[in-house]
Write a protein that holds these residues in place. Structure first.
Motif, PDB file in Angstrom:
ATOM      1  N   GLN A  96       0.833  -1.200   0.000  1.00 39.62           N
ATOM      2  CA  GLN A  96       0.000   0.000   0.000  1.00 39.62           C
ATOM      3  C   GLN A  96       0.873   1.258   0.000  1.00 39.62           C
ATOM      4  OE1 GLN A  96      -2.054   1.054   3.666  1.00 39.62           O
ATOM      5  NE2 GLN A  96      -3.933   1.333   2.479  1.00 39.62           N
ATOM      6  N   VAL A 115      -9.090   5.966  -2.780  1.00 37.45           N
ATOM      7  CA  VAL A 115      -8.822   4.633  -2.227  1.00 37.45           C
ATOM      8  C   VAL A 115      -8.872   4.681  -0.704  1.00 37.45           C
ATOM      9  CG1 VAL A 115      -7.062   2.821  -2.000  1.00 37.45           C
ATOM     10  CG2 VAL A 115      -7.524   3.836  -4.239  1.00 37.45           C
ATOM     11  N   SER A 116      -8.350   5.731  -0.098  1.00 41.10           N
ATOM     12  CA  SER A 116      -8.377   5.858   1.368  1.00 41.10           C
ATOM     13  C   SER A 116      -9.806   5.897   1.897  1.00 41.10           C
ATOM     14  CB  SER A 116      -7.628   7.108   1.817  1.00 41.10           C
ATOM     15  OG  SER A 116      -6.271   7.003   1.517  1.00 41.10           O
ATOM     16  N   THR A 119     -11.478   2.514   1.453  1.00 40.30           N
ATOM     17  CA  THR A 119     -10.897   1.572   2.411  1.00 40.30           C
ATOM     18  C   THR A 119     -11.457   1.804   3.806  1.00 40.30           C
ATOM     19  OG1 THR A 119      -8.867   1.406   1.101  1.00 40.30           O
ATOM     20  CG2 THR A 119      -8.725   0.756   3.412  1.00 40.30           C
ATOM     21  N   GLN A 120     -11.590   3.060   4.212  1.00 39.51           N
ATOM     22  CA  GLN A 120     -12.138   3.357   5.530  1.00 39.51           C
ATOM     23  C   GLN A 120     -13.603   2.932   5.633  1.00 39.51           C
ATOM     24  OE1 GLN A 120     -10.531   4.206   8.243  1.00 39.51           O
ATOM     25  NE2 GLN A 120      -8.661   4.151   7.066  1.00 39.51           N
ATOM     26  N   PHE A 122     -14.991   0.538   3.935  1.00 40.51           N
ATOM     27  CA  PHE A 122     -14.927  -0.920   3.983  1.00 40.51           C
ATOM     28  C   PHE A 122     -14.582  -1.397   5.396  1.00 40.51           C
ATOM     29  CE2 PHE A 122     -12.573  -4.929   3.361  1.00 40.51           C
ATOM     30  CZ  PHE A 122     -13.496  -5.655   2.611  1.00 40.51           C
ATOM     31  N   ASN A 123     -13.602  -0.756   6.013  1.00 39.34           N
ATOM     32  CA  ASN A 123     -13.183  -1.113   7.371  1.00 39.34           C
ATOM     33  C   ASN A 123     -14.314  -0.889   8.374  1.00 39.34           C
ATOM     34  OD1 ASN A 123     -11.503  -1.968   9.453  1.00 39.34           O
ATOM     35  ND2 ASN A 123     -10.578   0.037   9.702  1.00 39.34           N
ATOM     36  N   SER A 148      -9.063  -4.661   5.236  1.00 39.82           N
ATOM     37  CA  SER A 148      -9.116  -3.317   4.658  1.00 39.82           C
ATOM     38  C   SER A 148      -7.850  -2.983   3.895  1.00 39.82           C
ATOM     39  CB  SER A 148      -9.348  -2.282   5.753  1.00 39.82           C
ATOM     40  OG  SER A 148     -10.581  -2.507   6.376  1.00 39.82           O
ATOM     41  N   VAL A 149      -6.708  -3.364   4.442  1.00 39.73           N
ATOM     42  CA  VAL A 149      -5.439  -3.124   3.755  1.00 39.73           C
ATOM     43  C   VAL A 149      -5.398  -3.924   2.457  1.00 39.73           C
ATOM     44  CG1 VAL A 149      -2.939  -3.472   3.905  1.00 39.73           C
ATOM     45  CG2 VAL A 149      -4.166  -2.486   5.833  1.00 39.73           C
ATOM     46  N   PHE A 151      -7.963  -4.864   0.736  1.00 40.47           N
ATOM     47  CA  PHE A 151      -8.919  -4.201  -0.145  1.00 40.47           C
ATOM     48  C   PHE A 151      -8.285  -2.995  -0.832  1.00 40.47           C
ATOM     49  CE2 PHE A 151     -12.470  -1.097  -0.655  1.00 40.47           C
ATOM     50  CZ  PHE A 151     -13.208  -1.791  -1.606  1.00 40.47           C
ATOM     51  N   SER A 152      -7.527  -2.205  -0.077  1.00 41.80           N
ATOM     52  CA  SER A 152      -6.891  -1.022  -0.680  1.00 41.80           C
ATOM     53  C   SER A 152      -5.855  -1.431  -1.718  1.00 41.80           C
ATOM     54  CB  SER A 152      -6.270  -0.113   0.387  1.00 41.80           C
ATOM     55  OG  SER A 152      -5.059  -0.637   0.865  1.00 41.80           O
TER      56      SER A 152
END
Length: 180
Positions: A96, A115-116, A119-120, A122-123, A148-149, A151-152
């Motif tokens: 990442q 993306v951030s 990702t957040q 999603f988390n 989450s990582v 996923f990013s």
């Protein structure tokens, strides 16, 4: 505290194992792009991606086998108990960070922000599902963070795959001038 230990150790290992690849990308990708050598910039990134992936796998396996040492060193078994999650977190964060450096070097901060944010979200969705279903615990938090990582990294790979000629032959892509 255990979560902080987990992430702090992983982040420290990632920092020292980065070999300055992020800084090299920040310096040379804009230069290569400015010279009209887009394919060369993508080849440099791809080589660094493969190197980073390899290094993170080797370090992850090493830490996994040394997890007993980390338990005795820190007096906590968080790394030992969650060894596979620790490996996944290190691998994902290492990759990442490389993507973030690449897109920042291109001044594509909207991609990084996009993306951030995804990702957040999603988390938060995963964490909420865990909390509602069976309560919150360290293992669920770690699964959520590692997911989450991952996923990013998947999102960054999907975005990069839209670039033509992303993965080409590595012939003629000597990294020595960049590493010096």
């Amino acid at each position: 505290g255990r979560f902080n230990l987990f992430t702090s150790v992983a982040t420290t290992i990632i920092f020292f194992a980065s070999f300055g690849f992020d800084t090299i990308l920040n310096r040379f990708v804009p230069q290569l792009m400015g010279e009209g050598r887009r394919e060369r910039a993508l080849m440099v990134f791809t080589r660094f991606f493969i190197l980073r992936f390899s290094v993170m796998i080797i370090l992850g396996v090493t830490v996994y086998f040394l997890r007993g040492y980390f338990t005795s060193l820190f007096g906590d078994n968080a790394i030992s108990a969650y060894g596979l999650l620790f490996m996944g977190y290190m691998l994902g964060m290492g990759l990442q960070n490389l993507f973030v450096a690449f897109f920042n070097s291109l001044l594509k901060v909207k991609v990084v922000a996009f993306v951030s944010i995804l990702t957040q979200v999603f988390n938060i969705a995963i964490m909420s599902a865990f909390f509602l279903h069976s309560g919150l615990s360290l293992d669920r938090v770690l699964v959520s963070v590692v997911s989450s990582v991952a996923f990013s990294v998947f999102l960054y790979i999907a975005i990069m795959s839209r670039s033509k000629n992303l993965v080409r032959s590595f012939r003629g892509c000597d990294l020595k001038p960049y590493l010096s």
